[in-house]
Design a protein around this motif. Structure first.
Motif, PDB file in Angstrom:
ATOM      1  N   LEU A  23     -10.050   8.602   3.327  1.00 47.31           N
ATOM      2  CA  LEU A  23      -9.401   9.624   4.147  1.00 47.31           C
ATOM      3  C   LEU A  23      -9.954  10.983   3.720  1.00 47.31           C
ATOM      4  N   PRO A  24     -10.886  11.547   4.494  1.00 48.47           N
ATOM      5  CA  PRO A  24     -11.597  12.744   4.035  1.00 48.47           C
ATOM      6  C   PRO A  24     -10.718  13.962   3.802  1.00 48.47           C
ATOM      7  N   GLU A  25      -9.525  13.998   4.417  1.00 45.04           N
ATOM      8  CA  GLU A  25      -8.647  15.146   4.171  1.00 45.04           C
ATOM      9  C   GLU A  25      -8.048  15.106   2.769  1.00 45.04           C
ATOM     10  N   GLY A  26      -7.889  13.909   2.219  1.00 49.70           N
ATOM     11  CA  GLY A  26      -7.357  13.780   0.870  1.00 49.70           C
ATOM     12  C   GLY A  26      -5.847  13.887   0.774  1.00 49.70           C
ATOM     13  N   SER A  27      -5.205  14.482   1.767  1.00 51.17           N
ATOM     14  CA  SER A  27      -3.756  14.595   1.812  1.00 51.17           C
ATOM     15  C   SER A  27      -3.360  14.610   3.278  1.00 51.17           C
ATOM     16  N   SER A  28      -2.063  14.496   3.543  1.00 49.85           N
ATOM     17  CA  SER A  28      -1.641  14.363   4.938  1.00 49.85           C
ATOM     18  C   SER A  28      -0.762  15.524   5.365  1.00 49.85           C
ATOM     19  N   ASP A  29      -0.690  15.696   6.685  1.00 45.09           N
ATOM     20  CA  ASP A  29       0.168  16.719   7.263  1.00 45.09           C
ATOM     21  C   ASP A  29       0.355  16.400   8.738  1.00 45.09           C
ATOM     22  N   LEU A  30       1.577  16.602   9.237  1.00 46.75           N
ATOM     23  CA  LEU A  30       1.873  16.352  10.643  1.00 46.75           C
ATOM     24  C   LEU A  30       1.818  17.630  11.473  1.00 46.75           C
ATOM     25  N   GLY A  31       1.137  18.640  10.951  1.00 49.81           N
ATOM     26  CA  GLY A  31       1.035  19.906  11.655  1.00 49.81           C
ATOM     27  C   GLY A  31       0.099  19.846  12.848  1.00 49.81           C
ATOM     28  N   ALA A  37       8.952  16.612   3.255  1.00 48.38           N
ATOM     29  CA  ALA A  37       8.317  17.068   4.490  1.00 48.38           C
ATOM     30  C   ALA A  37       8.394  15.921   5.495  1.00 48.38           C
ATOM     31  N   PRO A  38       8.235  16.207   6.793  1.00 49.74           N
ATOM     32  CA  PRO A  38       8.310  15.126   7.789  1.00 49.74           C
ATOM     33  C   PRO A  38       7.326  13.991   7.544  1.00 49.74           C
ATOM     34  N   ASN A  39       6.169  14.297   6.924  1.00 51.57           N
ATOM     35  CA  ASN A  39       5.151  13.264   6.723  1.00 51.57           C
ATOM     36  C   ASN A  39       5.446  12.337   5.541  1.00 51.57           C
ATOM     37  N   THR A  40       6.588  12.508   4.880  1.00 42.75           N
ATOM     38  CA  THR A  40       6.963  11.583   3.803  1.00 42.75           C
ATOM     39  C   THR A  40       8.275  10.848   4.084  1.00 42.75           C
ATOM     40  N   VAL A  41       8.890  11.135   5.228  1.00 38.36           N
ATOM     41  CA  VAL A  41      10.171  10.488   5.554  1.00 38.36           C
ATOM     42  C   VAL A  41      10.006   8.978   5.681  1.00 38.36           C
ATOM     43  N   ALA A  42       9.027   8.547   6.495  1.00 34.64           N
ATOM     44  CA  ALA A  42       8.835   7.110   6.722  1.00 34.64           C
ATOM     45  C   ALA A  42       8.497   6.395   5.415  1.00 34.64           C
ATOM     46  N   LEU A  43       7.678   7.033   4.580  1.00 33.12           N
ATOM     47  CA  LEU A  43       7.280   6.398   3.317  1.00 33.12           C
ATOM     48  C   LEU A  43       8.498   6.130   2.441  1.00 33.12           C
ATOM     49  N   TRP A  44       9.357   7.138   2.256  1.00 35.78           N
ATOM     50  CA  TRP A  44      10.514   6.943   1.379  1.00 35.78           C
ATOM     51  C   TRP A  44      11.487   5.928   1.942  1.00 35.78           C
ATOM     52  N   ARG A  45      11.616   5.903   3.255  1.00 36.05           N
ATOM     53  CA  ARG A  45      12.478   4.881   3.855  1.00 36.05           C
ATOM     54  C   ARG A  45      11.951   3.479   3.562  1.00 36.05           C
ATOM     55  N   LEU A  46      10.630   3.318   3.618  1.00 32.95           N
ATOM     56  CA  LEU A  46      10.047   2.008   3.340  1.00 32.95           C
ATOM     57  C   LEU A  46      10.110   1.667   1.853  1.00 32.95           C
ATOM     58  N   LEU A  47       9.808   2.639   0.994  1.00 30.22           N
ATOM     59  CA  LEU A  47       9.786   2.369  -0.448  1.00 30.22           C
ATOM     60  C   LEU A  47      11.153   1.928  -0.968  1.00 30.22           C
ATOM     61  N   VAL A  48      12.204   2.470  -0.386  1.00 30.98           N
ATOM     62  CA  VAL A  48      13.557   2.093  -0.818  1.00 30.98           C
ATOM     63  C   VAL A  48      14.123   0.990   0.075  1.00 30.98           C
ATOM     64  N   GLY A  49      13.888   1.097   1.374  1.00 32.78           N
ATOM     65  CA  GLY A  49      14.480   0.150   2.310  1.00 32.78           C
ATOM     66  C   GLY A  49      13.935  -1.254   2.199  1.00 32.78           C
ATOM     67  N   VAL A  50      12.626  -1.411   1.967  1.00 36.77           N
ATOM     68  CA  VAL A  50      12.048  -2.760   1.909  1.00 36.77           C
ATOM     69  C   VAL A  50      12.518  -3.528   0.678  1.00 36.77           C
ATOM     70  N   PRO A  51      12.447  -2.954  -0.529  1.00 33.33           N
ATOM     71  CA  PRO A  51      13.037  -3.680  -1.666  1.00 33.33           C
ATOM     72  C   PRO A  51      14.534  -3.930  -1.481  1.00 33.33           C
ATOM     73  N   GLY A  52      15.235  -2.948  -0.886  1.00 33.91           N
ATOM     74  CA  GLY A  52      16.658  -3.153  -0.636  1.00 33.91           C
ATOM     75  C   GLY A  52      16.900  -4.287   0.343  1.00 33.91           C
ATOM     76  N   LEU A  53      16.062  -4.370   1.374  1.00 28.48           N
ATOM     77  CA  LEU A  53      16.189  -5.447   2.352  1.00 28.48           C
ATOM     78  C   LEU A  53      15.885  -6.795   1.707  1.00 28.48           C
ATOM     79  N   ALA A  54      14.847  -6.832   0.859  1.00 23.67           N
ATOM     80  CA  ALA A  54      14.502  -8.085   0.183  1.00 23.67           C
ATOM     81  C   ALA A  54      15.645  -8.556  -0.718  1.00 23.67           C
ATOM     82  N   LEU A  55      16.234  -7.610  -1.447  1.00 24.04           N
ATOM     83  CA  LEU A  55      17.355  -7.958  -2.321  1.00 24.04           C
ATOM     84  C   LEU A  55      18.551  -8.447  -1.511  1.00 24.04           C
ATOM     85  N   TRP A  56      18.872  -7.725  -0.438  1.00 24.01           N
ATOM     86  CA  TRP A  56      20.019  -8.096   0.381  1.00 24.01           C
ATOM     87  C   TRP A  56      19.806  -9.460   1.052  1.00 24.01           C
ATOM     88  N   ALA A  57      18.610  -9.673   1.604  1.00 22.19           N
ATOM     89  CA  ALA A  57      18.319 -10.959   2.242  1.00 22.19           C
ATOM     90  C   ALA A  57      18.377 -12.095   1.227  1.00 22.19           C
TER      91      ALA A  57
END
Length: 404
Positions: A118-126, A315-335
């Motif tokens: 990824l040549p930008e090296g970092s992300s932004d939704l701007g 920032a808006p560009n990290t919302v989905a990541l944090w939801r997945l990082l916490v939600g997926v292990p939480g879903l695996a544990l709950w299931a």
């Protein structure tokens, strides 16, 4: 920077992508090489989640990743690739042998594999891409100097609503970058030339707006242009970038309507039933049951993911990541807890039913949201429906005139 393959492999990236996004479309898939050495170059918009989406579509690719992604146990579960330390990583005390990492990147491609950078090296939704770094050009130059001429494929990634659960995504495969070099160039000159070609290729698969307000208007218009037409969201954005002056008034009217009457919105656009409102209501009622059931069955994991997006995203560009990082292990544990409870109670077949209902509810969520927004706006009455039809006709006419 995003992950390469998670330890569980390609299916894991596909699972994460389908879990969070409704549909991922690949435009111009015929441009993807089937085999041989490849250097993929991707736009970086939505944090590390970009990597899950790219990797789901490109199972051969090994990613160059920031070492900061693997600092935690959860990070090591999700992210794998060739680690490098960016300048801001080094400032935080995260050291990696970048020369060795560069050599590993070159070897990956020289051996006939695929590397993703990824040549930008970092992300932004701007409204614009971030500056492209020269690392990809240096890797490409070294490959060419050592006798490997890879296919260099640019990719763009365009989210209709990047932070939102179950929105749509488009991946755009661009034309391969020209890797031929004139005789007699110094290394610095060759790198500059390759970098310029890479920049042009990346801008061809991306969209740049002059400012944030214009970008918000373009996203609203492009989504509206895709409704009921099958038109590509990216193609509509690109037409707006090229210039469609006749849509400036439509954008201003839509913005004023949203600010004045506060209608219900789906991805920034007020929706309304085009015809047969009763059919919208019936379908919404049918879809509400599986969505509500899935929500109730997985409420702990859903609440954990929602909390993480609010608590940790900066920032808006990290919302989905944090939801997945916490939600997926939480879903695996709950299931897992539900599976153990079903087996212990002698009702093991309840767990497949739980999984099926959960997946059905997930896949119904996108459609239900659109229907709910349409019906809520219809209930408000007023002249919104007529204005929406006028705007949609004007947008469709302009896009058709622009060849989209």
């Amino acid at each position: 920077m995003p992950p390469a393959h998670a330890p569980s492999g390609h299916w894991f990236n596909r699972f994460l992508t389908r879990l969070y996004y409704h549909r991922v479309s690949v435009l111009h898939p015929e441009r993807l090489p089937g085999a041989g050495p490849v250097l993929y170059l991707g736009l970086h918009r939505n944090g590390a989640v970009d990597g899950f989406v790219y990797a789901a579509a490109l199972p051969r690719a090994v990613f160059m990743i920031s070492t900061q992604l693997r600092r935690s146990a959860i990070g090591r579960m999700f992210f794998r690739g060739i680690e490098v330390a960016r300048a801001k990583d080094a400032e935080r005390g995260m050291a990696v042998d970048n020369l060795a990492a560069l050599g590993a990147c070159v070897n990956q491609v020289a051996a006939g594999g695929a590397l993703f950078v990824l040549p930008e090296g970092s992300s932004d939704l701007g409204p614009r891409h971030l500056p492209f770094q020269k690392g990809a050009a240096r890797i490409l130059y070294r490959l060419l100097a050592e006798g490997t001429r890879p296919a260099v494929v640019p990719l763009g990634i365009h989210y209709e609503a990047a932070p939102d659960w179950q929105s749509d995504v488009e991946l755009v495969v661009g034309e391969a970058v020209d890797t031929t070099l004139p005789e007699g160039l110094t290394e610095a000159e060759a790198v500059r030339l390759l970098h310029r070609r890479i920049t042009e290729a990346m801008e061809a698969v991306g969209v740049n707006a002059p400012d944030a307000d214009t970008w918000a208007d373009w996203q609203r218009l492009a989504y509206a242009a895709s409704l009921g037409t099958g038109r590509s969201y990216f193609a509509a954005l690109k037409a707006l970038e090229r210039g469609t002056p006749d849509l400036a008034a439509v954008a201003a009217e839509m913005r004023a309507e949203v600010e004045a009457s506060r209608p219900r919105l789906h991805q920034g656009v007020p929706l309304m039933p085009i015809r047969h409102a009763w059919a919208y209501a019936v379908l919404a009622a049918l879809l509400a049951a599986p969505v509500a059931t899935a929500l109730v069955l997985n409420l702990p994991a859903v609440l954990a993911a929602r909390w993480a997006g609010r608590r940790f995203a900066d920032a808006p560009n990290t919302v989905a990541l944090w939801r997945l990082l916490v939600g997926v292990p939480g879903l695996a544990l709950w299931a897992g807890l539900l599976l153990a409870a079903a087996l212990a109670s002698g009702h093991g077949l309840l767990w497949p039913a739980y999984a099926a209902l959960s997946w059905l509810g997930l896949r119904s969520l996108y459609r239900l949201r659109k229907l709910a927004v349409s019906l809520a706006n219809l209930a408000r009455g007023g002249g919104l429906r007529a204005r929406l039809l006028e705007w949609h006709t004007a947008i469709d006419r302009a896009m058709t005139g622009a060849g989209v």
